[in-house]
Design a protein around this motif. Structure first.
Motif, PDB file in Angstrom:
ATOM      1  N   MET A  56       0.801  -1.223   0.000  1.00 29.57           N
ATOM      2  CA  MET A  56       0.000   0.000   0.000  1.00 29.57           C
ATOM      3  C   MET A  56       0.835   1.275   0.000  1.00 29.57           C
ATOM      4  O   MET A  56       0.289   2.368  -0.196  1.00 29.57           O
ATOM      5  N   ASP A  57       2.130   1.162   0.207  1.00 31.03           N
ATOM      6  CA  ASP A  57       3.010   2.330   0.293  1.00 31.03           C
ATOM      7  C   ASP A  57       3.081   3.028  -1.064  1.00 31.03           C
ATOM      8  O   ASP A  57       3.532   2.435  -2.054  1.00 31.03           O
ATOM      9  N   PRO A  58       2.645   4.283  -1.162  1.00 25.35           N
ATOM     10  CA  PRO A  58       2.629   4.962  -2.461  1.00 25.35           C
ATOM     11  C   PRO A  58       4.015   5.246  -3.023  1.00 25.35           C
ATOM     12  O   PRO A  58       4.141   5.573  -4.211  1.00 25.35           O
ATOM     13  N   THR A  59       5.070   5.150  -2.203  1.00 27.87           N
ATOM     14  CA  THR A  59       6.420   5.366  -2.725  1.00 27.87           C
ATOM     15  C   THR A  59       6.927   4.152  -3.500  1.00 27.87           C
ATOM     16  O   THR A  59       7.936   4.243  -4.208  1.00 27.87           O
ATOM     17  N   LEU A  60       6.248   3.024  -3.380  1.00 26.65           N
ATOM     18  CA  LEU A  60       6.612   1.821  -4.130  1.00 26.65           C
ATOM     19  C   LEU A  60       6.153   2.002  -5.573  1.00 26.65           C
ATOM     20  O   LEU A  60       4.984   2.332  -5.820  1.00 26.65           O
ATOM     21  N   THR A  61       7.047   1.812  -6.525  1.00 25.49           N
ATOM     22  CA  THR A  61       6.670   1.970  -7.928  1.00 25.49           C
ATOM     23  C   THR A  61       5.770   0.812  -8.360  1.00 25.49           C
ATOM     24  O   THR A  61       5.767  -0.257  -7.724  1.00 25.49           O
ATOM     25  N   PRO A  62       5.006   0.983  -9.434  1.00 18.65           N
ATOM     26  CA  PRO A  62       4.188  -0.136  -9.924  1.00 18.65           C
ATOM     27  C   PRO A  62       4.995  -1.396 -10.186  1.00 18.65           C
ATOM     28  O   PRO A  62       4.556  -2.500  -9.856  1.00 18.65           O
ATOM     29  N   GLN A  63       6.176  -1.228 -10.771  1.00 19.91           N
ATOM     30  CA  GLN A  63       7.004  -2.396 -11.058  1.00 19.91           C
ATOM     31  C   GLN A  63       7.433  -3.098  -9.770  1.00 19.91           C
ATOM     32  O   GLN A  63       7.441  -4.330  -9.680  1.00 19.91           O
ATOM     33  N   GLN A  64       7.791  -2.302  -8.758  1.00 25.38           N
ATOM     34  CA  GLN A  64       8.181  -2.879  -7.467  1.00 25.38           C
ATOM     35  C   GLN A  64       6.995  -3.562  -6.789  1.00 25.38           C
ATOM     36  O   GLN A  64       7.150  -4.614  -6.160  1.00 25.38           O
ATOM     37  N   ALA A  65       5.808  -2.968  -6.918  1.00 23.92           N
ATOM     38  CA  ALA A  65       4.612  -3.568  -6.313  1.00 23.92           C
ATOM     39  C   ALA A  65       4.295  -4.913  -6.944  1.00 23.92           C
ATOM     40  O   ALA A  65       3.964  -5.884  -6.250  1.00 23.92           O
ATOM     41  N   ILE A  66       4.384  -4.976  -8.261  1.00 22.30           N
ATOM     42  CA  ILE A  66       4.105  -6.239  -8.963  1.00 22.30           C
ATOM     43  C   ILE A  66       5.121  -7.299  -8.564  1.00 22.30           C
ATOM     44  O   ILE A  66       4.777  -8.462  -8.323  1.00 22.30           O
ATOM     45  N   GLU A  67       6.386  -6.900  -8.461  1.00 16.82           N
ATOM     46  CA  GLU A  67       7.424  -7.856  -8.070  1.00 16.82           C
ATOM     47  C   GLU A  67       7.213  -8.320  -6.629  1.00 16.82           C
ATOM     48  O   GLU A  67       7.428  -9.497  -6.309  1.00 16.82           O
ATOM     49  N   LEU A  68       6.786  -7.423  -5.751  1.00 17.60           N
ATOM     50  CA  LEU A  68       6.477  -7.808  -4.373  1.00 17.60           C
ATOM     51  C   LEU A  68       5.386  -8.874  -4.354  1.00 17.60           C
ATOM     52  O   LEU A  68       5.490  -9.875  -3.626  1.00 17.60           O
ATOM     53  N   ALA A  69       4.340  -8.664  -5.132  1.00 15.36           N
ATOM     54  CA  ALA A  69       3.238  -9.632  -5.182  1.00 15.36           C
ATOM     55  C   ALA A  69       3.722 -10.993  -5.666  1.00 15.36           C
ATOM     56  O   ALA A  69       3.264 -12.034  -5.180  1.00 15.36           O
ATOM     57  N   ARG A  70       4.654 -10.991  -6.595  1.00 13.36           N
ATOM     58  CA  ARG A  70       5.172 -12.258  -7.125  1.00 13.36           C
ATOM     59  C   ARG A  70       6.053 -12.977  -6.106  1.00 13.36           C
ATOM     60  O   ARG A  70       5.978 -14.190  -5.950  1.00 13.36           O
ATOM     61  N   GLN A  71       6.906 -12.216  -5.434  1.00 13.81           N
ATOM     62  CA  GLN A  71       7.937 -12.820  -4.610  1.00 13.81           C
ATOM     63  C   GLN A  71       7.502 -13.085  -3.167  1.00 13.81           C
ATOM     64  O   GLN A  71       8.018 -13.998  -2.526  1.00 13.81           O
ATOM     65  N   ALA A  72       6.566 -12.291  -2.649  1.00 11.14           N
ATOM     66  CA  ALA A  72       6.259 -12.355  -1.220  1.00 11.14           C
ATOM     67  C   ALA A  72       4.934 -13.045  -0.902  1.00 11.14           C
ATOM     68  O   ALA A  72       4.539 -13.109   0.264  1.00 11.14           O
ATOM     69  N   ALA A  73       4.232 -13.546  -1.906  1.00 11.44           N
ATOM     70  CA  ALA A  73       2.943 -14.196  -1.653  1.00 11.44           C
ATOM     71  C   ALA A  73       3.096 -15.343  -0.660  1.00 11.44           C
ATOM     72  O   ALA A  73       4.041 -16.139  -0.743  1.00 11.44           O
ATOM     73  N   VAL A  74       2.177 -15.423   0.280  1.00  9.99           N
ATOM     74  CA  VAL A  74       2.171 -16.526   1.251  1.00  9.99           C
ATOM     75  C   VAL A  74       1.997 -17.830   0.475  1.00  9.99           C
ATOM     76  O   VAL A  74       1.083 -17.953  -0.355  1.00  9.99           O
TER      77      VAL A  74
END
Length: 223
Positions: A175-193
């Protein structure tokens, strides 16, 4: 795919569990064990530095896409970089807190619902994209979708897709707005439970009916 979810605690409970004791609420939605598309559900997000929990319509279609794209309730993780989702990935990242979600197995007309939840029975933080603004013509203009990805492991026996769930600290980062879209997508890929953190059981077919509610429909039934 995620067509129903169990959000059986209050928005304030979820805020407290998440550590958002100072959150601003614009939510009158009550708890439900059977949240269905086309209803308003509380969604956590940041707006102008303010922690907010707002009721948002579960279903989305961009205003410009009317007549071109169907209204949808989910967004595929592998499609988030395309033009349709770009503005929401940039400015509309949110979290839907929940106790679990439902999937179905079997043939049409005889589908068996399953309740999927964490083995430790902790809160799920489901990734969402939303237009947190207003709508002019159709409620789906200001709606939300749940982000889904390919299922893996034993969860494939229930469904080939699943909502993306993050741990609390990663949900806050999403939810952090300083995270870029690309970083957000990568977070979703890498950190999913991972799938190994979940378990599931059969539940009553009463859950098939939108509007059915109450703790009984989440209880396991015999094979």
């Amino acid at each position: 795919m995620c067509g129903r979810f169990d959000q059986s605690q209050t928005a304030r409970h979820y805020a407290n569990v998440f550590g958002w004791t100072d959150a601003v609420f614009d939510s009158e939605s009550g708890p439900t064990t059977n949240a269905a598309p086309g209803t308003y559900r509380p969604v956590m997000h940041l707006q102008d530095g303010e922690r907010r929990i707002d009721d948002v319509f579960w279903s989305y279609r961009a205003k410009w896409a009317e007549g071109k794209v169907p209204i949808t309730i989910n967004a595929r993780l592998d499609k988030l970089a395309n033009r349709y989702w770009a503005s929401l990935v940039k400015r509309g990242r949110g979290i839907v807190p929940a106790e679990g979600w439902y999937e179905w197995t079997g043939e049409k007309g005889h589908k068996q619902p399953w309740h999927i939840h964490r083995k430790d029975h902790g809160t799920l933080y489901l990734l969402a994209l939303a237009n947190f603004g207003s709508f002019e013509e159709n409620r789906a203009e200001a709606g939300f979708v749940l982000v889904t990805d390919d299922a893996s492991g034993g969860m494939l026996d229930i469904h080939d897709r699943r909502p993306v769930v993050l741990q609390a600290e990663d949900a806050a980062l999403w939810m952090d707005p300083t995270l870029t879209p690309q970083q957000a997508i990568e977070l979703a890929r890498q950190a999913a439970v991972p799938s190994e953190a979940f378990e599931w059981h059969k539940v009553s077919k009463a859950v098939n009916r939108a509007g059915a509610d109450g703790p009984d429909i989440t209880q396991p039934i015999e094979d």
